[in-house]
Design a protein around this motif. Structure first.
Motif, PDB file in Angstrom:
ATOM      1  N   MET A  53      37.547  40.492  40.756  1.00  0.00           N
ATOM      2  CA  MET A  53      36.456  39.686  41.435  1.00  0.00           C
ATOM      3  C   MET A  53      35.935  40.203  42.619  1.00  0.00           C
ATOM      4  N   ILE A  54      36.610  41.012  43.249  1.00  0.00           N
ATOM      5  CA  ILE A  54      36.089  41.943  44.364  1.00  0.00           C
ATOM      6  C   ILE A  54      34.961  42.695  43.931  1.00  0.00           C
ATOM      7  N   MET A  55      35.334  43.319  42.827  1.00  0.00           N
ATOM      8  CA  MET A  55      34.391  44.543  42.493  1.00  0.00           C
ATOM      9  C   MET A  55      33.233  44.036  41.795  1.00  0.00           C
ATOM     10  N   MET A  56      33.380  42.903  40.985  1.00  0.00           N
ATOM     11  CA  MET A  56      32.424  42.495  40.091  1.00  0.00           C
ATOM     12  C   MET A  56      30.927  42.132  40.662  1.00  0.00           C
ATOM     13  N   PRO A  57      31.143  41.425  41.729  1.00  0.00           N
ATOM     14  CA  PRO A  57      29.770  41.004  42.207  1.00  0.00           C
ATOM     15  C   PRO A  57      28.986  42.155  42.519  1.00  0.00           C
ATOM     16  N   LEU A  58      29.745  43.118  43.289  1.00  0.00           N
ATOM     17  CA  LEU A  58      28.745  44.339  43.932  1.00  0.00           C
ATOM     18  C   LEU A  58      28.340  45.071  42.835  1.00  0.00           C
ATOM     19  N   CYS A  59      29.111  45.379  41.726  1.00  0.00           N
ATOM     20  CA  CYS A  59      28.680  46.301  40.724  1.00  0.00           C
ATOM     21  C   CYS A  59      27.666  45.327  39.670  1.00  0.00           C
ATOM     22  N   LEU A  60      27.904  44.115  39.534  1.00  0.00           N
ATOM     23  CA  LEU A  60      26.841  43.389  38.815  1.00  0.00           C
ATOM     24  C   LEU A  60      25.434  43.406  39.537  1.00  0.00           C
ATOM     25  N   GLY A  61      25.632  43.119  40.637  1.00  0.00           N
ATOM     26  CA  GLY A  61      24.187  43.092  41.289  1.00  0.00           C
ATOM     27  C   GLY A  61      23.544  44.434  41.246  1.00  0.00           C
ATOM     28  N   GLY A  62      24.289  45.630  41.564  1.00  0.00           N
ATOM     29  CA  GLY A  62      23.919  47.025  41.494  1.00  0.00           C
ATOM     30  C   GLY A  62      23.414  47.229  39.972  1.00  0.00           C
ATOM     31  N   GLY A  63      24.008  46.829  39.027  1.00  0.00           N
ATOM     32  CA  GLY A  63      23.400  46.929  37.729  1.00  0.00           C
ATOM     33  C   GLY A  63      22.132  46.316  37.530  1.00  0.00           C
ATOM     34  N   ILE A  64      22.180  45.101  37.749  1.00  0.00           N
ATOM     35  CA  ILE A  64      20.820  44.116  37.601  1.00  0.00           C
ATOM     36  C   ILE A  64      19.551  44.771  38.401  1.00  0.00           C
ATOM     37  N   ALA A  65      19.999  44.981  39.534  1.00  0.00           N
ATOM     38  CA  ALA A  65      19.141  45.911  40.399  1.00  0.00           C
ATOM     39  C   ALA A  65      18.419  47.301  39.646  1.00  0.00           C
ATOM     40  N   GLY A  66      19.450  47.973  39.336  1.00  0.00           N
ATOM     41  CA  GLY A  66      19.262  49.174  38.678  1.00  0.00           C
ATOM     42  C   GLY A  66      18.239  49.200  37.394  1.00  0.00           C
ATOM     43  N   GLY A  67      18.676  48.186  36.748  1.00  0.00           N
ATOM     44  CA  GLY A  67      18.073  47.980  35.307  1.00  0.00           C
ATOM     45  C   GLY A  67      16.446  47.615  35.869  1.00  0.00           C
ATOM     46  N   LEU A  68      16.338  47.027  37.093  1.00  0.00           N
ATOM     47  CA  LEU A  68      14.753  46.501  37.235  1.00  0.00           C
ATOM     48  C   LEU A  68      14.226  47.633  37.976  1.00  0.00           C
ATOM     49  N   VAL A  69      14.847  48.374  38.631  1.00  0.00           N
ATOM     50  CA  VAL A  69      13.946  49.602  39.373  1.00  0.00           C
ATOM     51  C   VAL A  69      13.910  50.728  38.304  1.00  0.00           C
ATOM     52  N   PRO A  79      46.173  48.247  48.141  1.00  0.00           N
ATOM     53  CA  PRO A  79      45.517  47.466  47.456  1.00  0.00           C
ATOM     54  C   PRO A  79      44.024  47.551  47.892  1.00  0.00           C
ATOM     55  N   LEU A  80      43.209  47.031  46.946  1.00  0.00           N
ATOM     56  CA  LEU A  80      41.683  47.247  47.101  1.00  0.00           C
ATOM     57  C   LEU A  80      41.201  46.419  48.328  1.00  0.00           C
ATOM     58  N   VAL A  81      40.813  47.346  49.227  1.00  0.00           N
ATOM     59  CA  VAL A  81      39.933  46.483  50.130  1.00  0.00           C
ATOM     60  C   VAL A  81      38.604  46.891  50.457  1.00  0.00           C
ATOM     61  N   VAL A  82      37.647  46.029  50.142  1.00  0.00           N
ATOM     62  CA  VAL A  82      36.139  46.531  50.511  1.00  0.00           C
ATOM     63  C   VAL A  82      35.735  45.815  51.590  1.00  0.00           C
ATOM     64  N   ASN A  83      35.047  47.155  52.344  1.00  0.00           N
ATOM     65  CA  ASN A  83      34.391  46.717  53.879  1.00  0.00           C
ATOM     66  C   ASN A  83      32.962  46.983  53.389  1.00  0.00           C
ATOM     67  N   LYS A  84      32.139  46.881  54.655  1.00  0.00           N
ATOM     68  CA  LYS A  84      30.709  47.199  54.549  1.00  0.00           C
ATOM     69  C   LYS A  84      30.393  48.596  53.844  1.00  0.00           C
ATOM     70  N   LYS A  85      31.125  49.551  54.404  1.00  0.00           N
ATOM     71  CA  LYS A  85      30.856  50.806  54.119  1.00  0.00           C
ATOM     72  C   LYS A  85      30.957  51.316  52.462  1.00  0.00           C
ATOM     73  N   ASN A  86      32.176  50.762  51.960  1.00  0.00           N
ATOM     74  CA  ASN A  86      32.360  51.110  50.664  1.00  0.00           C
ATOM     75  C   ASN A  86      31.901  50.205  49.670  1.00  0.00           C
ATOM     76  N   GLY A  87      31.761  48.880  50.396  1.00  0.00           N
ATOM     77  CA  GLY A  87      30.846  47.976  49.720  1.00  0.00           C
ATOM     78  C   GLY A  87      29.546  48.334  49.239  1.00  0.00           C
ATOM     79  N   ILE A 130      32.331  49.299  35.718  1.00  0.00           N
ATOM     80  CA  ILE A 130      31.427  49.704  34.831  1.00  0.00           C
ATOM     81  C   ILE A 130      30.842  48.423  33.867  1.00  0.00           C
ATOM     82  N   PHE A 131      31.851  47.736  33.688  1.00  0.00           N
ATOM     83  CA  PHE A 131      31.537  46.434  32.848  1.00  0.00           C
ATOM     84  C   PHE A 131      30.544  45.802  33.569  1.00  0.00           C
ATOM     85  N   SER A 132      30.873  45.397  34.792  1.00  0.00           N
ATOM     86  CA  SER A 132      29.917  44.725  35.576  1.00  0.00           C
ATOM     87  C   SER A 132      28.656  45.211  35.852  1.00  0.00           C
TER      88      SER A 132
END
Length: 243
Positions: A72-88, A124-132, A175-177
């Motif tokens: 759930m940490i990974m999904m919003p970031l990659c999902l948002g990126g995928g949607i943005a990528g499809g648009l650009v 454990p997976l920790v996402v901060n501003k940089k790696n996010g 990648i799914f996201s």
């Protein structure tokens, strides 16, 4: 016969893609050689990778190697990126994305030799501003173009101190996201050739299952060399195809 070849292409590409990323270096050029339009080929890859990546993540989750919280940490970031990528994708030229791909993969290859991380950690997976931002960026790249995104994701997870089999699981949900987000835009714009996509999907799901079981048996000292071989192959394929 064309559809049988697509099943085989999907299977081989997703075995490699699950182990080290880079499945796109097999599937995308092969589909273009078969005469499938570039946007339809990319769209077929996105839809098939959406399903195959989720199927391989579920297997790793069942072994309790990754958690829903991490997913759930990974999904919003990659999902948002995928949607943005499809648009650009309609804004950036293919040559621009090729340059971006070469720069990113070259940087990843260089850091793999300079960095000490080799999937030994079990953090454990920790996402901060940089790696996010990095994860969102890979999702965006995957939405626009694709080949190499899984490999880049594996490098990032290695740098974060994630063990190999956990990195495979997290890379698959990422990648799914991103592919799910991109698939929405490709479907909405009518770029999907469904017969082609379904044939590729059948092979992709089978390949993902084979790949995830091989990943559990792969010795960690072989992971970095495999990633480097895939990265070099990606660079050569991208450069040669654009000469």
């Amino acid at each position: 016969m064309e559809y049988i070849w697509l099943v085989i292409i999907g299977l081989i590409a997703n075995v490699l893609g699950t182990l080290a990323g880079g499945g796109g270096l097999i599937s995308l050029p092969a589909m273009l050689v078969m005469g499938i339009p570039v946007h339809s080929a990319i769209g077929a890859n996105k839809v098939s990778n959406t399903v195959s990546s989720l199927s391989s993540f579920i297997v790793i989750y069942k072994y309790k190697e990754v958690t829903v919280k991490e997913a759930m940490i990974m999904m919003p970031l990659c999902l948002g990126g995928g949607i943005a990528g499809g648009l650009v994708a309609s804004v950036l030229t293919e040559s621009t994305m090729t340059i971006i791909a070469v720069v990113l993969l070259s940087f990843a290859l260089l850091t793999s030799f300079l960095g000490s991380s080799d999937f030994n950690g079990n953090r454990p997976l920790v996402v901060n501003k940089k790696n996010g931002v990095t994860l969102f960026g890979i999702g965006l790249y995957d939405g626009v173009f694709g080949p190499g995104s899984g490999t880049l994701m594996m490098y990032v997870l290695s740098h974060l101190g994630i063990s190999y089999i956990r990195a495979v699981g997290l890379a698959r949900i990422a990648i799914f996201s991103s592919c799910f987000g991109a698939s929405i835009t490709y479907i909405a714009t009518g770029k999907i050739m469904w017969a082609v996509t379904i044939a590729l999907l059948i092979g992709s799901v089978s390949g993902a299952q084979i790949g995830v079981h091989l990943a559990r048996k792969l010795k960690k000292e072989y992971v970095k060399p495999l990633l480097r071989i895939v990265t070099v192959a990606l660079l050569i394929q991208i450069i040669v195809s654009n000469i």
